[in-house]
Design a protein around this motif. Structure first.
Motif, PDB file in Angstrom:
ATOM      1  N   PRO A 104       6.495  10.323  -7.314  1.00  9.96           N
ATOM      2  CA  PRO A 104       5.534   9.894  -6.283  1.00  9.96           C
ATOM      3  C   PRO A 104       4.512  10.972  -5.942  1.00  9.96           C
ATOM      4  O   PRO A 104       3.413  10.655  -5.479  1.00  9.96           O
ATOM      5  CB  PRO A 104       6.422   9.559  -5.078  1.00  9.96           C
ATOM      6  N   THR A 105       4.861  12.244  -6.174  1.00  3.07           N
ATOM      7  CA  THR A 105       3.896  13.316  -5.944  1.00  3.07           C
ATOM      8  C   THR A 105       2.709  13.179  -6.883  1.00  3.07           C
ATOM      9  O   THR A 105       1.543  13.272  -6.475  1.00  3.07           O
ATOM     10  CB  THR A 105       4.555  14.697  -6.152  1.00  3.07           C
ATOM     11  N   SER A 106       2.982  12.935  -8.153  1.00  2.00           N
ATOM     12  CA  SER A 106       1.922  12.755  -9.142  1.00  2.00           C
ATOM     13  C   SER A 106       1.081  11.527  -8.820  1.00  2.00           C
ATOM     14  O   SER A 106      -0.156  11.541  -8.922  1.00  2.00           O
ATOM     15  CB  SER A 106       2.531  12.622 -10.537  1.00  2.00           C
ATOM     16  N   LEU A 107       1.750  10.461  -8.399  1.00  2.69           N
ATOM     17  CA  LEU A 107       1.044   9.230  -8.067  1.00  2.69           C
ATOM     18  C   LEU A 107       0.153   9.412  -6.838  1.00  2.69           C
ATOM     19  O   LEU A 107      -1.006   8.974  -6.820  1.00  2.69           O
ATOM     20  CB  LEU A 107       2.067   8.117  -7.825  1.00  2.69           C
ATOM     21  N   LEU A 108       0.691  10.083  -5.827  1.00  2.00           N
ATOM     22  CA  LEU A 108      -0.079  10.290  -4.597  1.00  2.00           C
ATOM     23  C   LEU A 108      -1.299  11.166  -4.848  1.00  2.00           C
ATOM     24  O   LEU A 108      -2.351  10.973  -4.227  1.00  2.00           O
ATOM     25  CB  LEU A 108       0.803  10.924  -3.523  1.00  2.00           C
ATOM     26  N   ALA A 109      -1.179  12.130  -5.751  1.00  2.78           N
ATOM     27  CA  ALA A 109      -2.307  13.007  -6.060  1.00  2.78           C
ATOM     28  C   ALA A 109      -3.505  12.215  -6.585  1.00  2.78           C
ATOM     29  O   ALA A 109      -4.655  12.602  -6.379  1.00  2.78           O
ATOM     30  CB  ALA A 109      -1.894  14.055  -7.091  1.00  2.78           C
ATOM     31  N   GLU A 110      -3.236  11.090  -7.236  1.00  2.00           N
ATOM     32  CA  GLU A 110      -4.313  10.256  -7.759  1.00  2.00           C
ATOM     33  C   GLU A 110      -4.946   9.388  -6.669  1.00  2.00           C
ATOM     34  O   GLU A 110      -6.113   8.995  -6.775  1.00  2.00           O
ATOM     35  CB  GLU A 110      -3.777   9.350  -8.875  1.00  2.00           C
ATOM     36  N   TYR A 111      -4.178   9.097  -5.637  1.00  3.20           N
ATOM     37  CA  TYR A 111      -4.641   8.139  -4.628  1.00  3.20           C
ATOM     38  C   TYR A 111      -5.029   8.767  -3.296  1.00  3.20           C
ATOM     39  O   TYR A 111      -5.531   8.068  -2.418  1.00  3.20           O
ATOM     40  CB  TYR A 111      -3.549   7.087  -4.374  1.00  3.20           C
ATOM     41  N   VAL A 112      -4.789  10.054  -3.121  1.00  2.15           N
ATOM     42  CA  VAL A 112      -5.017  10.670  -1.819  1.00  2.15           C
ATOM     43  C   VAL A 112      -6.490  10.622  -1.419  1.00  2.15           C
ATOM     44  O   VAL A 112      -6.816  10.651  -0.227  1.00  2.15           O
ATOM     45  CB  VAL A 112      -4.496  12.128  -1.811  1.00  2.15           C
ATOM     46  N   ILE A 113      -7.386  10.536  -2.389  1.00  2.00           N
ATOM     47  CA  ILE A 113      -8.817  10.469  -2.068  1.00  2.00           C
ATOM     48  C   ILE A 113      -9.294   9.017  -1.918  1.00  2.00           C
ATOM     49  O   ILE A 113     -10.493   8.765  -1.753  1.00  2.00           O
ATOM     50  CB  ILE A 113      -9.665  11.174  -3.152  1.00  2.00           C
ATOM     51  N   HIS A 114      -8.350   8.081  -1.952  1.00  2.00           N
ATOM     52  CA  HIS A 114      -8.676   6.667  -1.759  1.00  2.00           C
ATOM     53  C   HIS A 114      -7.913   6.152  -0.540  1.00  2.00           C
ATOM     54  O   HIS A 114      -6.835   5.561  -0.680  1.00  2.00           O
ATOM     55  CB  HIS A 114      -8.305   5.852  -2.998  1.00  2.00           C
ATOM     56  N   PRO A 115      -8.440   6.356   0.647  1.00  2.00           N
ATOM     57  CA  PRO A 115      -7.706   6.027   1.875  1.00  2.00           C
ATOM     58  C   PRO A 115      -7.404   4.547   2.061  1.00  2.00           C
ATOM     59  O   PRO A 115      -6.560   4.184   2.886  1.00  2.00           O
ATOM     60  CB  PRO A 115      -8.632   6.539   2.990  1.00  2.00           C
ATOM     61  N   TYR A 117      -6.094   2.615  -0.239  1.00  2.00           N
ATOM     62  CA  TYR A 117      -4.918   2.250  -1.033  1.00  2.00           C
ATOM     63  C   TYR A 117      -3.703   2.982  -0.472  1.00  2.00           C
ATOM     64  O   TYR A 117      -3.722   4.197  -0.315  1.00  2.00           O
ATOM     65  CB  TYR A 117      -5.124   2.622  -2.505  1.00  2.00           C
ATOM     66  N   HIS A 118      -2.634   2.237  -0.217  1.00  2.00           N
ATOM     67  CA  HIS A 118      -1.526   2.825   0.514  1.00  2.00           C
ATOM     68  C   HIS A 118      -0.184   2.809  -0.236  1.00  2.00           C
ATOM     69  O   HIS A 118       0.771   3.421   0.233  1.00  2.00           O
ATOM     70  CB  HIS A 118      -1.338   2.094   1.844  1.00  2.00           C
ATOM     71  N   ALA A 119      -0.098   2.114  -1.347  1.00  2.00           N
ATOM     72  CA  ALA A 119       1.189   1.966  -2.032  1.00  2.00           C
ATOM     73  C   ALA A 119       1.771   3.320  -2.447  1.00  2.00           C
ATOM     74  O   ALA A 119       2.977   3.565  -2.295  1.00  2.00           O
ATOM     75  CB  ALA A 119       1.039   1.058  -3.253  1.00  2.00           C
ATOM     76  N   ALA A 120       0.925   4.207  -2.980  1.00  2.00           N
ATOM     77  CA  ALA A 120       1.410   5.527  -3.418  1.00  2.00           C
ATOM     78  C   ALA A 120       1.933   6.332  -2.240  1.00  2.00           C
ATOM     79  O   ALA A 120       2.971   6.994  -2.344  1.00  2.00           O
ATOM     80  CB  ALA A 120       0.285   6.284  -4.123  1.00  2.00           C
ATOM     81  N   ALA A 121       1.208   6.289  -1.111  1.00  2.00           N
ATOM     82  CA  ALA A 121       1.646   7.023   0.083  1.00  2.00           C
ATOM     83  C   ALA A 121       2.942   6.449   0.636  1.00  2.00           C
ATOM     84  O   ALA A 121       3.810   7.185   1.114  1.00  2.00           O
ATOM     85  CB  ALA A 121       0.553   6.986   1.150  1.00  2.00           C
ATOM     86  N   ILE A 122       3.087   5.132   0.563  1.00  2.00           N
ATOM     87  CA  ILE A 122       4.319   4.491   1.047  1.00  2.00           C
ATOM     88  C   ILE A 122       5.509   4.914   0.197  1.00  2.00           C
ATOM     89  O   ILE A 122       6.578   5.251   0.721  1.00  2.00           O
ATOM     90  CB  ILE A 122       4.153   2.957   1.038  1.00  2.00           C
ATOM     91  N   LEU A 123       5.331   4.901  -1.122  1.00  2.00           N
ATOM     92  CA  LEU A 123       6.410   5.336  -2.011  1.00  2.00           C
ATOM     93  C   LEU A 123       6.764   6.798  -1.753  1.00  2.00           C
ATOM     94  O   LEU A 123       7.940   7.172  -1.717  1.00  2.00           O
ATOM     95  CB  LEU A 123       6.003   5.146  -3.472  1.00  2.00           C
ATOM     96  N   TYR A 124       5.753   7.623  -1.577  1.00  2.00           N
ATOM     97  CA  TYR A 124       5.958   9.061  -1.323  1.00  2.00           C
ATOM     98  C   TYR A 124       6.756   9.265  -0.034  1.00  2.00           C
ATOM     99  O   TYR A 124       7.766   9.978  -0.019  1.00  2.00           O
ATOM    100  CB  TYR A 124       4.589   9.722  -1.217  1.00  2.00           C
ATOM    101  N   SER A 125       6.331   8.621   1.046  1.00  2.00           N
ATOM    102  CA  SER A 125       7.007   8.784   2.338  1.00  2.00           C
ATOM    103  C   SER A 125       8.402   8.166   2.309  1.00  2.00           C
ATOM    104  O   SER A 125       9.338   8.714   2.899  1.00  2.00           O
ATOM    105  CB  SER A 125       6.174   8.145   3.452  1.00  2.00           C
ATOM    106  N   ALA A 126       8.545   7.042   1.622  1.00  2.00           N
ATOM    107  CA  ALA A 126       9.857   6.395   1.526  1.00  2.00           C
ATOM    108  C   ALA A 126      10.845   7.284   0.774  1.00  2.00           C
ATOM    109  O   ALA A 126      12.046   7.324   1.107  1.00  2.00           O
ATOM    110  CB  ALA A 126       9.731   5.042   0.834  1.00  2.00           C
ATOM    111  N   THR A 127      10.360   8.003  -0.221  1.00  2.00           N
ATOM    112  CA  THR A 127      11.220   8.925  -0.970  1.00  2.00           C
ATOM    113  C   THR A 127      11.713  10.047  -0.070  1.00  2.00           C
ATOM    114  O   THR A 127      12.893  10.406  -0.084  1.00  2.00           O
ATOM    115  CB  THR A 127      10.465   9.517  -2.175  1.00  2.00           C
ATOM    116  N   PHE A 128      10.808  10.596   0.747  1.00  2.00           N
ATOM    117  CA  PHE A 128      11.207  11.660   1.670  1.00  2.00           C
ATOM    118  C   PHE A 128      12.154  11.134   2.742  1.00  2.00           C
ATOM    119  O   PHE A 128      13.076  11.831   3.169  1.00  2.00           O
ATOM    120  CB  PHE A 128       9.974  12.281   2.320  1.00  2.00           C
TER     121      PHE A 128
END
Length: 224
Positions: A104-115, A117-128
């Motif tokens: 999810p870290t790699s995925l979030l790095a691709e989406y962090v500049i696209h506010p 889109y939230h799926a990557a951030a959700i997966l990242y936070s859910a993992t933590f």
């Protein structure tokens, strides 16, 4: 002093933590060539480096999070002296989550500049959140009525750890809530959480510094 039978568990865990935290760096790639295959000049190369800030931010956040988790894992296993099948299983479950974090870290790095889109951030936070929950379960299981703790365990230290860790899953629920609305803020909030959870352990050790020198002369007593 109690004889530990968790040495193999701790050694295996350290190895997994080391692998997971190393895998994070594999996503950091700087292209030194332009479209014609010519090396960038200094200003262009700096631009290339700065353009990778989402990946670098995700790397730093996950690196600190895994590092703090390792610190706390080390901390609780100064109290946990014994193991059983359930503890081994719970620890393996925690390590599975830790090893998954680079994904999810790699995925979030691709989406962090696209506010938007939230799926990557959700997966990242859910993992933590899963990581913090599993870690809490490990500690609650091992410390329940002193089940797997040492005979001469420091009760005050155990209670302090229990009070600190109860908030872990709760704040990661907040992070998960933020992920549904703001992707960039998710990674910033997660980084602040990693720093926050590192501070109690540091301050606790500093306050206990003078006592450590005294208790080193009393092998019957256990310190965090």
């Amino acid at each position: 002093m109690d004889e530990k039978d968790t040495n193999r568990l701790e050694a295996f865990s350290d190895g997994v933590f080391a692998v997971a935290i190393t895998l994070l760096v594999l996503d950091i790639k700087f292209n030194p060539f332009d479209a014609k295959g010519v090396l960038w000049n200094d200003s262009a190369l700096w631009g290339e480096i700065f353009s990778q800030w989402p990946t670098l931010l995700a790397f730093v956040t996950s690196f600190f999070t895994i590092g703090v988790m390792w610190l706390n894992h080390h901390r609780v296993f100064k109290h946990i002296k014994h193991s059983d099948t359930m503890l081994l299983f719970l620890n393996i479950l925690l390590l599975m989550i830790i090893v998954f974090i680079p994904v999810p870290t790699s995925l979030l790095a691709e989406y962090v500049i696209h506010p938007d889109y939230h799926a990557a951030a959700i997966l990242y936070s859910a993992t933590f959140l899963a990581m913090a929950t599993c870690f809490n379960i490990i500690w609650r299981y091992a410390s329940y009525k002193g089940r797997l703790l040492g005979t001469n365990v420091d009760v005050a230290g155990v209670n302090k750890i229990s009070r600190q860790y109860v908030f872990g899953p709760l704040v990661y629920v907040v992070a998960l809530g933020i992920a549904w609305f703001n992707t960039p803020l998710t990674i910033v909030f997660s980084l602040l959480l990693a720093i926050f959870f590192a501070l109690p352990d540091i301050s606790f050790r500093r306050r206990g510094g003078d006592q450590d020198s005294i208790k080193d002369e009393e092998p019957a007593e256990e310190m965090v």
